[in-house]
Every structure is written in C-alpha cells, then in structure tokens.
Design an enzyme around this catalytic site. Structure first.
Site, short mmCIF file in Angstrom:
data_model
loop_
_atom_site.label_atom_id
_atom_site.label_comp_id
_atom_site.label_asym_id
_atom_site.label_seq_id
_atom_site.Cartn_x
_atom_site.Cartn_y
_atom_site.Cartn_z
CG HIS A 19 41.75 -32.63 9.08
ND1 HIS A 19 41.97 -33.88 8.57
CD2 HIS A 19 41.58 -32.78 10.41
CE1 HIS A 19 41.93 -34.75 9.56
NE2 HIS A 19 41.70 -34.12 10.67
CB SER A 255 45.72 -38.92 9.14
OG SER A 255 47.08 -38.67 8.88
CE LYS A 256 44.51 -33.12 14.06
NZ LYS A 256 43.63 -32.62 15.11
NE ARG A 257 49.63 -36.20 14.77
CZ ARG A 257 48.49 -36.69 15.19
NH1 ARG A 257 47.85 -37.60 14.48
NH2 ARG A 257 47.94 -36.28 16.32
CE LYS A 258 50.50 -41.58 5.82
NZ LYS A 258 49.96 -42.77 5.16
#
Ligand code: GLU
Length: 496
Positions: A19, A255-258
């Site tokens: 990302h 973020s990657k997780r968001k």
C-alpha cells in the site's frame, strides 16, 4: 578508516498488499542507497506463518517493479547475502538464540498459554502494562533441564536488564532513553522453532551488512529490544531512521489495516507511478528548496536523510491529484496512450479504459492531439479522462438546461438559431479555438445579446455538462459537422 558501502533494505512481511505507506517505506531506503551508489535489498520477513497472506508476496514484488523500485538483492535476483526469505534462514536464528542462552542474555520459558492469558487479564484488571512476570527467568538449571528432557513446549525470551536504562539512537530524534524495567522480556524464539521479528530482524540486518535501517515509527518502541540484542552479540549497530506515520487529512492514521489503498488500486484509478513516487517522497521529506516536482533521478540526487521531518505528514489526496495532473500535462500523448493500453489490460475495472481507447484511437492523430490537449487540462487521473468520453461521444441533457440563468426557452432558441448561422458560415479549416473565439465574440458584440446568452446554450448543446471545455474548444474537438449537428439537436429540442 574506509566508509562502508551503504546498504539499505525494505523488509516487508507478506501480510497484505503493497500500500502507499509501504511504498514510502521502500522508497526512502531505495533513494538513500541510490544516492550513495549503494545497495537496496528486499528481504521478506515471513516468520509469522499465521499472518502470511496468499498473493501478498506477488503484490509486493509486482508493486515495487511497477513503481520502478528494483532491488539489487533479494527474491528473484538473489545476491551474496541470501537467502532473502526469513523462513529459509531458520538455522541461523537457532544458532544465535543458542548463543544468547549460553551467555545468559536469553532464557527458556515454559509458561502455558493459559497461564499467560490469566497474567494478562490480571494485569489489565490492575491497570498494569501487559508484561511477562519473569517466572521462568528464576528457574534453576535442573528445573530447566527437566522440562527440556520431557519435551515441554517452550519459547525463548530476551533477558532484559532489570534496572538502568536502554539508550537508543535515532538519526532524526537523537538519543532516546527507555527505562529497562519498562521493556518486556520479549519472546525471541517461538515454540514452533520460528524466531520472532525482533531476533530475525537484528540477525539479518547484521548479516546482510545493512548500514541504515529506515522504517516506520511503529517500530521505535521495539528499538530498545533490538539495541539489547546488538549489545548481547557485540555487533555494531546500523543507523536507525524511523519515519513518522502519515495521518489522514480527516484525522486519524492512514494504515494498512485501516483500508489505505494498495498501490494497484491507485494505478487502476489512473494515477501515474511518477506521481505516486513524487507524492510518497513528499510524505515526510522536504527538499528545503521549494521544488515540488521531482523525477526519480532528481529524488535520488536530492534525497538527504537529515531532511526527513518528524511531525506526522498529512495524506492529502488533493496534492496527489495535483501532482498527477502535472505529469499528465508533461508526458507526450504516445506515452499516455501506452499507459492507458496497459490499464485496459491489467486494471481490475478495465472496461472504461477499453472504451476510451476504442473511441479515441478512431480519430486521426492530429485530432487525437487536440482532444488530449483539451482533456488533460480538466482531469487529474486517467480514469477521469475516460469519464469525459461519454459526453464527448454524445451529450445528454434536458431542454431546460440550455436556458441561461433567468432567460427563457424562446430566448435560448433564438440565440442558438443565430449562433448556428455563424458556425455554419465558418469554413471547416477555421474550426480552431484560436479563430472561432474572436470571430464569435466579435459577432456577439454586434447583437443585443450578452456573451452568456449565446455561449451558455451553445456550450450546453455541445457538451451537456455543467462544467466542460469552452464552446470554442469543444467545436475544435468535435469538428464542423458534429458541432452543427449538436446545435441542430438542441434547436429541435427547444422547438418541441
Ligand atoms: N517486517 C517489518 C514490517 O513489515 C519490517 C520492519 C523493519 O523494517 O524493521 O513492518
């Protein structure tokens, strides 16, 4: 003393797509290595098998290649310091874990999952930071041997000093001191024989002769553990540079997780790799010259670690759009078409690109150039270029849209009839913005109409859009026949 060859690395875990944040984490070490004629390595940190995601490795390597961030050593290309997958280096980590056990810098821990879970719950209830209580650190040599002999499942933990401080150096932040008692006795070897990130990362950075560790600031709290490992092994530390995480403009972390978008999602929306790289470079680095547009070569030349900013940069989509537009304006049409052809093949939603190509390439090259010239002023991505095709092909609007401000349908009809006569009287070779504009404006001056009375209905008849190129640009784009035919359609609509 000779200065060592600069070696940097990007060390992703294959747990998701490449990302925009990871692209920046790859770009900075890449730039620093190239700035110093050094080496840029790609190392895959795949020691947490439960988090490894199918397809992630390809997304990372393909993404880096698409951006042009080719690595000098790593998967596919090899190198003298391999293997470059941590899962293929397990023996090395075992050797070093044993060394730490031998020198009492680490110890076996036989605590069960249930015990550790309960410990965590108790700590939570008492509002204490989650931490291992060091029970196994106090086991006698005999007790340890007994557990090992009966094959009790175990991990190996780092024996963090129980008092004093751990001092770490970050190039940007300077000296940072951590209280040793606040540092957890981190697991360094798991019960499945795999190392944790901390051990593997330190062993590899040392063995791969990494001189600069450049990574996200989420790893700064782990740095004391890493520094203790370097000290335990008696190894020289690399220079550490922790990049501030960037924040969403609306607030909060991107973020990657968001759900921050993967690189290929940006590509598929028609962002050019040059703009993405330029944008990533500016997310936390400042050339101090005011220059905003950088080619990759210029970035390599200008990049200095000391010019990285500590305050969290903002992720501003407007900025990315602006940069993308600058590159769209700069590149020759042949290059743009090559990129749209690529998107027509590889984009997840390729249809708009395929439709655009089919429509666009049917024009003669000269007309293609003038269409593109008008288009690129109004778009910031290639996907937006494809969206304009619909109304360039055939506008759709209601008769009422043709009426300028407080004017009337009849007035619009009269204006269009008069304007059509003007457009008909102009020869085909005058269908250039430069000749149409003065001719029509001069003519309007001889009538009782104002510019808006004429130009609004004409432009709407040609585009069917609230916002679009001027009627003169449109007439140039469409050519005489199509211009007249669109004016006639509008006249018909108003006469009904
Ligand atoms: N594997 C870690 C990550 O994916 C690398 C951190 C580092 O560069 O040391 O974030």
């Amino acid at each position: 003393m000779t200065t060592p060859r600069i070696r940097t690395r990007f060390a992703p875990s294959p747990t998701g797509d490449l990302h925009i944040g990871s692209a920046r984490s790859a770009l900075y070490p890449y730039l620093w290595a190239k700035h110093n004629q050094g080496d840029f390595l790609l190392r895959i940190e795949d020691t947490d098998q439960s988090r490894t995601q199918e397809g992630s490795l390809e997304s990372i390597t393909d993404g880096l290649k698409w951006l042009g961030l080719e690595w000098d050593e790593g998967p596919e290309v090899g190198g003298d310091f391999g293997p470059y997958f941590q899962s293929e280096r397990l023996e090395l980590y075992k050797t070093y874990a044993q060394k730490l056990l031998d020198t009492k810098h680490a110890y076996y821990c036989f605590c069960t999952k249930d015990r550790l879970d309960q410990m965590r719950l108790d700590q939570q209830a008492n509002k204490q930071a989650p931490r291992y209580d060091k029970t196994c650190r106090r086991l006698s040599a005999e007790a340890i041997q007994k557990e090992l002999d009966s094959n009790t499942s175990h991990v190996i933990r780092l024996a963090v000093p129980e008092e004093g401080s751990v001092v770490v150096e970050d190039l940007l932040r300077g000296t940072v001191s951590f209280e040793a008692k606040d540092v957890d006795d981190q697991v360094i070897m798991k019960s499945d024989g795999f190392p944790t990130y901390h051990l593997a990362n330190v062993v590899d950075d040392h063995h791969m002769e990494i001189t600069h560790v450049i990574r996200g600031e989420e790893w700064l709290p782990s740095l004391p553990k890493h520094v203790l490992l370097y000290q335990a092994f008696g190894w020289e530390q690399p220079v550490f540079v922790h990049l501030s995480l960037f924040l969403a403009k609306e607030g909060g972390k991107v973020s990657k997780r968001k759900g921050a978008m993967g690189i290929f999602a940006f590509r598929d929306q028609g962002y050019l790799k040059e703009a993405i790289l330029n944008f990533c470079a500016m997310l936390g680095w400042n050339p101090k010259t005011g220059q905003e547009i950088f080619s990759i070569e210029e970035l390599i030349a200008a990049f200095e670690l000391k010019h990285i900013n500590i305050p969290n940069p903002l992720f501003e989509t407007d900025k990315l759009n602006w940069l993308n537009q600058q590159y769209l304006k700069q590149l020759p049409l042949s290059d743009i078409l090559r990129r749209i052809e690529e998107l027509a093949k590889v984009a997840k939603e390729a249809q708009p690109y395929q439709d655009f190509l089919a429509w666009f390439t049917a024009f003669e090259p000269k007309r293609q150039e003038s269409i593109w010239e008008a288009l690129r002023e109004r778009i910031s991505t290639l996907l937006e270029a494809t969206e304009t095709v619909n109304w360039l092909k055939s506008p759709s609007y209601q008769a009422g849209d043709l009426v300028w401000k407080k004017s009337t349908k009849d007035a619009a009809l009269q204006a269009l009839l008069a304007a059509k006569e003007q457009f008909v009287s102009l020869p085909e070779d005058q269908y250039l913005r430069s000749s149409l504009e003065p001719t029509i404006i001069d003519w309007i001056k001889t009538t009782e109409w104002g510019n808006g009375d004429i130009l609004w209905p004409v432009r709407y008849a040609l585009t069917g859009q609230q916002k679009s190129p001027s009627p003169f640009e449109m007439a140039e784009l469409l050519g005489k026949n199509e211009t007249i035919s669109r004016l006639e359609t509008a006249i018909k609509m108003l006469s009904e």
